[in-house]
Design a protein around this motif. Structure first.
Motif, PDB file in Angstrom:
ATOM      1  N   VAL A 237     -32.022 -15.498 -16.190  1.00 13.34           N
ATOM      2  CA  VAL A 237     -32.568 -15.543 -17.540  1.00 13.34           C
ATOM      3  C   VAL A 237     -33.306 -14.299 -17.866  1.00 13.34           C
ATOM      4  O   VAL A 237     -32.985 -13.760 -18.924  1.00 13.34           O
ATOM      5  N   ILE A 238     -33.985 -13.739 -16.862  1.00 13.52           N
ATOM      6  CA  ILE A 238     -34.597 -12.426 -17.151  1.00 13.52           C
ATOM      7  C   ILE A 238     -33.713 -11.303 -17.474  1.00 13.52           C
ATOM      8  O   ILE A 238     -33.984 -10.601 -18.425  1.00 13.52           O
ATOM      9  N   PHE A 239     -32.676 -11.446 -16.642  1.00 12.16           N
ATOM     10  CA  PHE A 239     -31.635 -10.136 -16.835  1.00 12.16           C
ATOM     11  C   PHE A 239     -30.898 -10.210 -18.419  1.00 12.16           C
ATOM     12  O   PHE A 239     -30.675  -9.348 -18.937  1.00 12.16           O
ATOM     13  N   GLN A 240     -30.785 -11.628 -18.650  1.00 14.26           N
ATOM     14  CA  GLN A 240     -30.037 -11.983 -20.027  1.00 14.26           C
ATOM     15  C   GLN A 240     -31.072 -11.541 -21.006  1.00 14.26           C
ATOM     16  O   GLN A 240     -30.591 -10.870 -22.016  1.00 14.26           O
ATOM     17  N   VAL A 241     -32.509 -11.683 -20.884  1.00 14.02           N
ATOM     18  CA  VAL A 241     -33.419 -11.125 -21.818  1.00 14.02           C
ATOM     19  C   VAL A 241     -33.503  -9.677 -21.978  1.00 14.02           C
ATOM     20  O   VAL A 241     -33.499  -8.986 -23.095  1.00 14.02           O
ATOM     21  N   SER A 242     -33.153  -9.167 -20.820  1.00 17.71           N
ATOM     22  CA  SER A 242     -33.231  -7.519 -20.723  1.00 17.71           C
ATOM     23  C   SER A 242     -31.995  -6.990 -21.537  1.00 17.71           C
ATOM     24  O   SER A 242     -32.009  -6.100 -22.110  1.00 17.71           O
ATOM     25  N   GLN A 243     -30.817  -7.543 -21.332  1.00 16.01           N
ATOM     26  CA  GLN A 243     -29.527  -7.244 -22.025  1.00 16.01           C
ATOM     27  C   GLN A 243     -29.803  -7.389 -23.390  1.00 16.01           C
ATOM     28  O   GLN A 243     -29.360  -6.479 -24.192  1.00 16.01           O
ATOM     29  N   ASN A 244     -30.335  -8.589 -23.838  1.00 10.05           N
ATOM     30  CA  ASN A 244     -30.672  -8.637 -25.265  1.00 10.05           C
ATOM     31  C   ASN A 244     -31.475  -7.692 -25.816  1.00 10.05           C
ATOM     32  O   ASN A 244     -31.259  -7.056 -27.152  1.00 10.05           O
ATOM     33  N   ALA A 245     -32.542  -7.016 -25.082  1.00 15.03           N
ATOM     34  CA  ALA A 245     -33.424  -5.942 -25.815  1.00 15.03           C
ATOM     35  C   ALA A 245     -32.612  -4.644 -25.830  1.00 15.03           C
ATOM     36  O   ALA A 245     -32.772  -4.125 -26.711  1.00 15.03           O
ATOM     37  N   ASP A 246     -31.780  -4.495 -24.720  1.00 16.87           N
ATOM     38  CA  ASP A 246     -30.847  -3.215 -24.758  1.00 16.87           C
ATOM     39  C   ASP A 246     -29.820  -3.398 -25.893  1.00 16.87           C
ATOM     40  O   ASP A 246     -29.463  -2.464 -26.450  1.00 16.87           O
ATOM     41  N   LEU A 247     -29.219  -4.622 -26.317  1.00 10.53           N
ATOM     42  CA  LEU A 247     -28.217  -4.868 -27.179  1.00 10.53           C
ATOM     43  C   LEU A 247     -28.873  -4.357 -28.556  1.00 10.53           C
ATOM     44  O   LEU A 247     -28.267  -3.885 -29.488  1.00 10.53           O
ATOM     45  N   LYS A 248     -30.258  -4.760 -28.610  1.00  7.93           N
ATOM     46  CA  LYS A 248     -30.914  -4.802 -30.021  1.00  7.93           C
ATOM     47  C   LYS A 248     -31.144  -3.597 -30.090  1.00  7.93           C
ATOM     48  O   LYS A 248     -31.063  -2.777 -31.223  1.00  7.93           O
ATOM     49  N   ARG A 249     -31.492  -2.584 -29.102  1.00  8.61           N
ATOM     50  CA  ARG A 249     -31.739  -1.132 -29.229  1.00  8.61           C
ATOM     51  C   ARG A 249     -30.529  -0.372 -29.718  1.00  8.61           C
ATOM     52  O   ARG A 249     -30.482   0.525 -30.553  1.00  8.61           O
ATOM     53  N   GLN A 250     -29.389  -0.756 -29.119  1.00  6.57           N
ATOM     54  CA  GLN A 250     -28.134  -0.374 -29.560  1.00  6.57           C
ATOM     55  C   GLN A 250     -27.632  -0.441 -30.930  1.00  6.57           C
ATOM     56  O   GLN A 250     -27.132   0.323 -31.546  1.00  6.57           O
ATOM     57  N   ARG A 251     -27.770  -1.548 -31.321  1.00 11.22           N
ATOM     58  CA  ARG A 251     -27.555  -2.184 -32.749  1.00 11.22           C
ATOM     59  C   ARG A 251     -28.428  -1.071 -33.547  1.00 11.22           C
ATOM     60  O   ARG A 251     -27.884  -0.391 -34.728  1.00 11.22           O
TER      61      ARG A 251
END
Length: 160
Positions: free
Chosen positions: A93-107
């Motif tokens: 779950v922590i890794f998924q939250v981290s990925q979502n933050a990076d995806l938001k930054r990319q968007r």
């Protein structure tokens, strides 16, 4: 070519270049690449975590076959497998939250680039990527939970 400074590409689409200066554009490109590397790292770690946990469960299942274990040891192994499952699910779950933050930054970064770059990461692509990510995340969690249930079932005769 259009007279408003826009280039035409195949299909009649107009490219509107970003209005960023060269240094800011280079900085955003670097941040975008950093986010991509971060995403790749987190996804790799997720898969290695699941593989490691499944390997650990196989070892736990093999231990009673190799060694003569007491009921106390069987209970301890069952408890350890449950704790490992809980910790690994938390880490996923922590890794998924981290990925979502990076995806938001990319968007956010992609909105600053040309219109074509922004269109390539449109809403449909975002929804699909998010749903695929959640499905894979759920399958990883399911693999851990089912494997843990198998471990506990195999160890059950030791402590009954």
């Amino acid at each position: 070519m259009s007279d408003a400074g826009e280039d035409e590409v195949a299909g009649g689409a107009n490219i509107v270049p970003s209005e960023l200066d060269e240094n800011t554009h280079a900085e955003l490109r670097m941040l975008y690449q950093d986010s991509s590397n971060s995403l790749r790292f987190a996804r790799e770690r997720q898969w290695k975590l699941v593989g490691g946990v499944l390997l650990l469960f196989a070892i736990i299942i093999a231990l009673p076959e190799i060694f003569s274990l007491t009921s106390f040891a069987g209970r301890g192994l069952a408890l350890a497998s449950i704790l490992v499952s809980a910790a690994s699910i938390y880490m996923l779950v922590i890794f998924q939250v981290s990925q979502n933050a990076d995806l938001k930054r990319q968007r956010t970064i992609s909105e600053q680039f040309s219109n074509i770059f922004a269109e390539l990461g449109g809403e449909r692509v975002k929804r699909e990527a998010k749903s695929h990510g959640l499905i894979i995340q759920l399958l990883m969690i399911l693999a851990i939970v089912v494997s843990n249930a198998v471990v506990v079932a195999v160890l059950a005769p030791l402590y009954q």
